[in-house]
Design a protein around this motif. Structure first.
Motif, PDB file in Angstrom:
ATOM      1  N   ASP A  18       0.812  -1.221   0.000  1.00 61.91           N
ATOM      2  CA  ASP A  18       0.000   0.000   0.000  1.00 61.91           C
ATOM      3  C   ASP A  18       0.847   1.274   0.000  1.00 61.91           C
ATOM      4  N   LEU A  19       2.091   1.187  -0.450  1.00 62.17           N
ATOM      5  CA  LEU A  19       2.947   2.373  -0.507  1.00 62.17           C
ATOM      6  C   LEU A  19       2.549   3.256  -1.683  1.00 62.17           C
ATOM      7  N   GLU A  20       2.643   4.563  -1.505  1.00 63.82           N
ATOM      8  CA  GLU A  20       2.355   5.482  -2.599  1.00 63.82           C
ATOM      9  C   GLU A  20       3.544   5.572  -3.547  1.00 63.82           C
ATOM     10  N   ILE A  21       3.274   5.618  -4.834  1.00 66.99           N
ATOM     11  CA  ILE A  21       4.340   5.799  -5.818  1.00 66.99           C
ATOM     12  C   ILE A  21       4.798   7.253  -5.755  1.00 66.99           C
ATOM     13  N   PRO A  22       6.089   7.504  -5.518  1.00 65.24           N
ATOM     14  CA  PRO A  22       6.552   8.893  -5.405  1.00 65.24           C
ATOM     15  C   PRO A  22       6.539   9.611  -6.746  1.00 65.24           C
ATOM     16  N   GLU A  23       6.424  10.909  -6.697  1.00 65.95           N
ATOM     17  CA  GLU A  23       6.404  11.747  -7.904  1.00 65.95           C
ATOM     18  C   GLU A  23       7.745  12.465  -8.024  1.00 65.95           C
ATOM     19  N   PRO A  24       8.439  12.322  -9.151  1.00 68.56           N
ATOM     20  CA  PRO A  24       9.744  12.983  -9.288  1.00 68.56           C
ATOM     21  C   PRO A  24       9.631  14.490  -9.351  1.00 68.56           C
ATOM     22  N   GLY A  25      10.586  15.163  -8.712  1.00 70.21           N
ATOM     23  CA  GLY A  25      10.664  16.606  -8.805  1.00 70.21           C
ATOM     24  C   GLY A  25      11.240  17.036 -10.140  1.00 70.21           C
ATOM     25  N   ASP A  26      11.450  18.337 -10.291  1.00 74.83           N
ATOM     26  CA  ASP A  26      11.883  18.897 -11.569  1.00 74.83           C
ATOM     27  C   ASP A  26      13.159  18.258 -12.098  1.00 74.83           C
ATOM     28  N   ASP A  27      14.145  18.025 -11.229  1.00 70.19           N
ATOM     29  CA  ASP A  27      15.422  17.469 -11.665  1.00 70.19           C
ATOM     30  C   ASP A  27      15.639  16.086 -11.054  1.00 70.19           C
ATOM     31  N   GLN A  28      14.570  15.300 -11.081  1.00 65.71           N
ATOM     32  CA  GLN A  28      14.631  13.936 -10.564  1.00 65.71           C
ATOM     33  C   GLN A  28      14.032  12.952 -11.562  1.00 65.71           C
ATOM     34  N   ILE A  29      14.358  11.680 -11.347  1.00 66.81           N
ATOM     35  CA  ILE A  29      13.743  10.624 -12.142  1.00 66.81           C
ATOM     36  C   ILE A  29      13.095   9.609 -11.220  1.00 66.81           C
ATOM     37  N   LEU A  30      12.067   8.935 -11.724  1.00 61.40           N
ATOM     38  CA  LEU A  30      11.442   7.820 -11.038  1.00 61.40           C
ATOM     39  C   LEU A  30      11.962   6.550 -11.697  1.00 61.40           C
ATOM     40  N   VAL A  31      12.482   5.640 -10.875  1.00 63.63           N
ATOM     41  CA  VAL A  31      13.142   4.442 -11.382  1.00 63.63           C
ATOM     42  C   VAL A  31      12.394   3.200 -10.925  1.00 63.63           C
ATOM     43  N   LYS A  32      12.184   2.270 -11.847  1.00 64.83           N
ATOM     44  CA  LYS A  32      11.658   0.955 -11.498  1.00 64.83           C
ATOM     45  C   LYS A  32      12.800   0.132 -10.941  1.00 64.83           C
ATOM     46  N   SER A  33      12.669  -0.341  -9.715  1.00 60.90           N
ATOM     47  CA  SER A  33      13.738  -1.085  -9.049  1.00 60.90           C
ATOM     48  C   SER A  33      13.792  -2.508  -9.585  1.00 60.90           C
ATOM     49  N   ILE A  34      14.908  -2.866 -10.191  1.00 63.04           N
ATOM     50  CA  ILE A  34      15.086  -4.208 -10.756  1.00 63.04           C
ATOM     51  C   ILE A  34      15.934  -5.076  -9.825  1.00 63.04           C
ATOM     52  N   ALA A  35      17.027  -4.527  -9.340  1.00 64.77           N
ATOM     53  CA  ALA A  35      17.904  -5.260  -8.416  1.00 64.77           C
ATOM     54  C   ALA A  35      18.429  -4.287  -7.374  1.00 64.77           C
ATOM     55  N   THR A  36      18.565  -4.752  -6.153  1.00 63.64           N
ATOM     56  CA  THR A  36      19.071  -3.891  -5.079  1.00 63.64           C
ATOM     57  C   THR A  36      20.140  -4.614  -4.281  1.00 63.64           C
ATOM     58  N   ALA A  37      21.146  -3.862  -3.870  1.00 66.39           N
ATOM     59  CA  ALA A  37      22.202  -4.413  -3.030  1.00 66.39           C
ATOM     60  C   ALA A  37      21.803  -4.308  -1.567  1.00 66.39           C
ATOM     61  N   ILE A  38      22.372  -5.189  -0.759  1.00 63.31           N
ATOM     62  CA  ILE A  38      22.214  -5.106   0.688  1.00 63.31           C
ATOM     63  C   ILE A  38      23.534  -4.588   1.249  1.00 63.31           C
ATOM     64  N   ASP A  39      23.500  -3.427   1.887  1.00 63.46           N
ATOM     65  CA  ASP A  39      24.708  -2.786   2.392  1.00 63.46           C
ATOM     66  C   ASP A  39      24.715  -2.774   3.916  1.00 63.46           C
ATOM     67  N   PRO A  40      25.904  -2.719   4.540  1.00 69.05           N
ATOM     68  CA  PRO A  40      25.972  -2.682   6.006  1.00 69.05           C
ATOM     69  C   PRO A  40      25.181  -1.543   6.626  1.00 69.05           C
ATOM     70  N   VAL A  41      25.066  -0.405   5.913  1.00 69.31           N
ATOM     71  CA  VAL A  41      24.376   0.745   6.494  1.00 69.31           C
ATOM     72  C   VAL A  41      22.914   0.438   6.799  1.00 69.31           C
ATOM     73  N   GLU A  42      22.302  -0.482   6.035  1.00 68.47           N
ATOM     74  CA  GLU A  42      20.913  -0.826   6.318  1.00 68.47           C
ATOM     75  C   GLU A  42      20.769  -1.429   7.719  1.00 68.47           C
ATOM     76  N   GLY A  43      21.773  -2.201   8.136  1.00 67.64           N
ATOM     77  CA  GLY A  43      21.733  -2.772   9.476  1.00 67.64           C
ATOM     78  C   GLY A  43      21.793  -1.708  10.555  1.00 67.64           C
ATOM     79  N   TYR A  44      22.660  -0.709  10.355  1.00 69.07           N
ATOM     80  CA  TYR A  44      22.744   0.394  11.311  1.00 69.07           C
ATOM     81  C   TYR A  44      21.430   1.164  11.354  1.00 69.07           C
ATOM     82  N   MET A  45      20.858   1.412  10.179  1.00 72.44           N
ATOM     83  CA  MET A  45      19.626   2.184  10.120  1.00 72.44           C
ATOM     84  C   MET A  45      18.471   1.442  10.770  1.00 72.44           C
ATOM     85  N   GLN A  46      18.331   0.150  10.462  1.00 74.34           N
ATOM     86  CA  GLN A  46      17.250  -0.630  11.046  1.00 74.34           C
ATOM     87  C   GLN A  46      17.398  -0.743  12.557  1.00 74.34           C
ATOM     88  N   GLY A  47      18.616  -0.928  13.020  1.00 70.70           N
ATOM     89  CA  GLY A  47      18.830  -1.159  14.436  1.00 70.70           C
ATOM     90  C   GLY A  47      18.823   0.085  15.303  1.00 70.70           C
TER      91      GLY A  47
END
Length: 351
Positions: A18-47
């Motif tokens: 149920d997440l809303e699709i974000p709207e790109p600003g003037d100098d932004q793009i909206l990207v369809k996510s195909i593949a994503t990396a898992i980085d150590p920073v996600e652990g710090y952020m989640q914890g």
């Protein structure tokens, strides 16, 4: 749209639709996510809630995908269907990559190198951009390929940042000695390191090896794993033959550190990527990267050009299939560690 959220610090990953699709600003793009990396920073952020601006939050900052929409100014640079990758803003709703569509600021987008698959490109942004920040803006390596009788010391040569660092150092004409485990020594050497040092050796033994290998011909130490401050500074103080211009650069931007008279310290603050100057001032503890966004924007051409020439090759990967439902398991795998230099990638959805 579908995605994976975290309700509060320490909460588990939950798949939602149920997440809303974000709207790109003037100098932004909206990207369809195909593949994503898992980085150590996600652990710090989640914890800990580090860098999170609102809860619940979708995590993920390192991905590849396809442009589906461009803002007015962005349309002159990117069009629907373009393959792109890179590091997005961290902890800000709309920009995170564990969801079907995410925003990117166009000045921070890497056009996906032709030889890179979606999975390979998903591991390029954080690794290569962090490497450039430490090497080009911290140690201030010269950006020309002329061979030089100067070494660069890289602590953590087998990690994603370390692998990209070695390749960038070599492309710029320097020699590189990197620390790693015995298990990953062949990988680090094949990546381009001229010499390797077993990180399980004592500090005194590592210092002795550095003296023997480099003869003191280095002015820069790059701690790509944020774990080697003591031995890194000892290398500059006890081994380097340079009298000035010595730099200890590190990905550690949170540990209190002393100032030293004989060398400077540079801390990479990639977590503030994309944020405004006011937001950076509010969030920054150390202030070593006042021109972070401008620096990354300038480095993107080098990253892309080296990749196109085959001088910047992708990390070895451990690819997890299963889409959003696979994120939690992939996160656990990244936390436990892979079998030597591999980056964990999740295939989010088909192109």
């Amino acid at each position: 749209m579908k995605g994976v959220t975290v309700e509060k610090p320490g909460a588990p990953f939950v798949v939602v639709d149920d997440l809303e699709i974000p709207e790109p600003g003037d100098d932004q793009i909206l990207v369809k996510s195909i593949a994503t990396a898992i980085d150590p920073v996600e652990g710090y952020m989640q914890g800990t809630g580090l860098l999170i601006t609102a809860w619940p939050i979708v995590l993920g900052c390192d991905a590849s995908g396809v442009v589906v929409k461009a803002g007015t100014a962005a349309a002159s640079k990117f069009k629907p269907g373009d393959r792109v990758c890179g590091c997005t803003r961290l902890g800000i709703p709309g920009y995170c990559t564990f969801q079907e569509y995410f925003l990117m600021d166009t000045n921070l987008v890497i056009p996906t190198p032709k030889s890179f698959s979606f999975n390979e490109a998903a591991a390029l942004g954080v690794g290569a951009e962090t490497a450039c920040l430490g090497l080009l803006h911290g140690i201030k390596l010269e950006q020309n390929p002329t061979p030089k009788d100067i070494w660069v010391v890289v602590f953590g040569g087998a990690g994603s940042i370390g692998q990209y660092s070695i390749q960038i150092v070599k492309a710029l004409g320097y020699k590189v000695v990197a620390t790693c485990s015995k298990r990953t020594a062949d990988l680090v050497t094949s990546t381009g390191a001229d010499a390797v040092i077993d990180y399980s050796l004592s500090e005194d033994e590592q210092i002795a090896e550095l003296k023997k290998i480099t003869e003191g011909k280095f002015f820069g130490v790059w701690d790509s794993v944020a774990k080697t401050e003591k031995v890194g500074r000892r290398a500059l103080q006890e081994v380097s033959s340079y009298k000035e211009g010595k730099v200890y650069a590190t990905t550690d931007d949170w540990t209190p550190m002393e100032n030293y008279d004989d060398h400077t310290t540079f801390r990479v603050e990639l977590g503030l990527i994309g944020r405004s100057e006011e937001e950076m001032k509010a969030a920054r503890l150390l202030g070593d990267s006042p021109t972070l966004n401008e620096d990354i924007a300038g480095d993107i051409k080098l990253i892309h050009d080296l990749a196109e020439k085959g001088q910047l090759k992708p990390n070895p990967l451990q690819v997890i299939k299963g889409g959003f439902e696979a994120i939690a398991g992939a996160f656990e795998l990244q936390q436990k560690g892979t079998k030597g230099g591999e980056k964990v990638i999740v295939e989010i959805q088909p192109e």
